[in-house]
Write a protein that holds these residues in place. Structure first.
Motif, PDB file in Angstrom:
ATOM      1  N   ILE A  90      28.087  79.099  68.555  1.00  0.00           N
ATOM      2  CA  ILE A  90      28.159  80.524  68.230  1.00  0.00           C
ATOM      3  C   ILE A  90      26.946  80.965  67.410  1.00  0.00           C
ATOM      4  N   ASN A  91      26.521  80.121  66.477  1.00  0.00           N
ATOM      5  CA  ASN A  91      25.417  80.479  65.588  1.00  0.00           C
ATOM      6  C   ASN A  91      24.046  80.070  66.113  1.00  0.00           C
ATOM      7  N   GLY A  92      23.994  79.447  67.283  1.00  0.00           N
ATOM      8  CA  GLY A  92      22.717  79.053  67.855  1.00  0.00           C
ATOM      9  C   GLY A  92      22.076  77.855  67.167  1.00  0.00           C
ATOM     10  N   TRP A  93      22.885  77.057  66.501  1.00  0.00           N
ATOM     11  CA  TRP A  93      22.390  75.863  65.820  1.00  0.00           C
ATOM     12  C   TRP A  93      22.404  74.687  66.781  1.00  0.00           C
TER      13      TRP A  93
ATOM     14  N   LEU B  48      31.156  76.170  66.253  1.00  0.00           N
ATOM     15  CA  LEU B  48      30.443  76.945  65.245  1.00  0.00           C
ATOM     16  C   LEU B  48      28.936  76.875  65.469  1.00  0.00           C
ATOM     17  N   ALA B  49      28.454  75.703  65.832  1.00  0.00           N
ATOM     18  CA  ALA B  49      27.027  75.538  66.122  1.00  0.00           C
ATOM     19  C   ALA B  49      26.629  76.354  67.349  1.00  0.00           C
TER      20      ALA B  49
ATOM     21  N   ARG C  44      33.353  72.314  64.470  1.00  0.00           N
ATOM     22  CA  ARG C  44      31.948  72.254  64.067  1.00  0.00           C
ATOM     23  C   ARG C  44      31.017  72.445  65.268  1.00  0.00           C
TER      24      ARG C  44
END
Length: 62
Positions: free
Chosen positions: A32-35, A29-30, A26
């Motif tokens: 990579i997605n810029g979250w 993933l954040a 998680r």
């Protein structure tokens, strides 16, 4: 369905959620997605797993 049976089902469903690799996934993933980085849920899952283990096996109140 009894409470003990329901708790057993939840314990089974949460077995993978308490895996540190899931939390790391998680986080990555954040990134990579810029979250924003998600908060750690390790303590929540540890507490919930412990709480579900305390339900007595013969407890049948619905």
């Amino acid at each position: 369905m009894t409470i003990a049976r329901c708790a057993s089902g939840w314990r089974h469903a949460l077995e993978g959620a308490d895996d540190p690799r899931v939390e790391r996934y998680r986080q990555l993933l954040a990134v990579i997605n810029g979250w924003p980085a998600p908060p750690s849920l390790a303590l929540v899952f540890a507490w919930l797993s412990a709480a579900l283990r305390t339900v007595p096996a013969g407890y049948s109140k619905t």
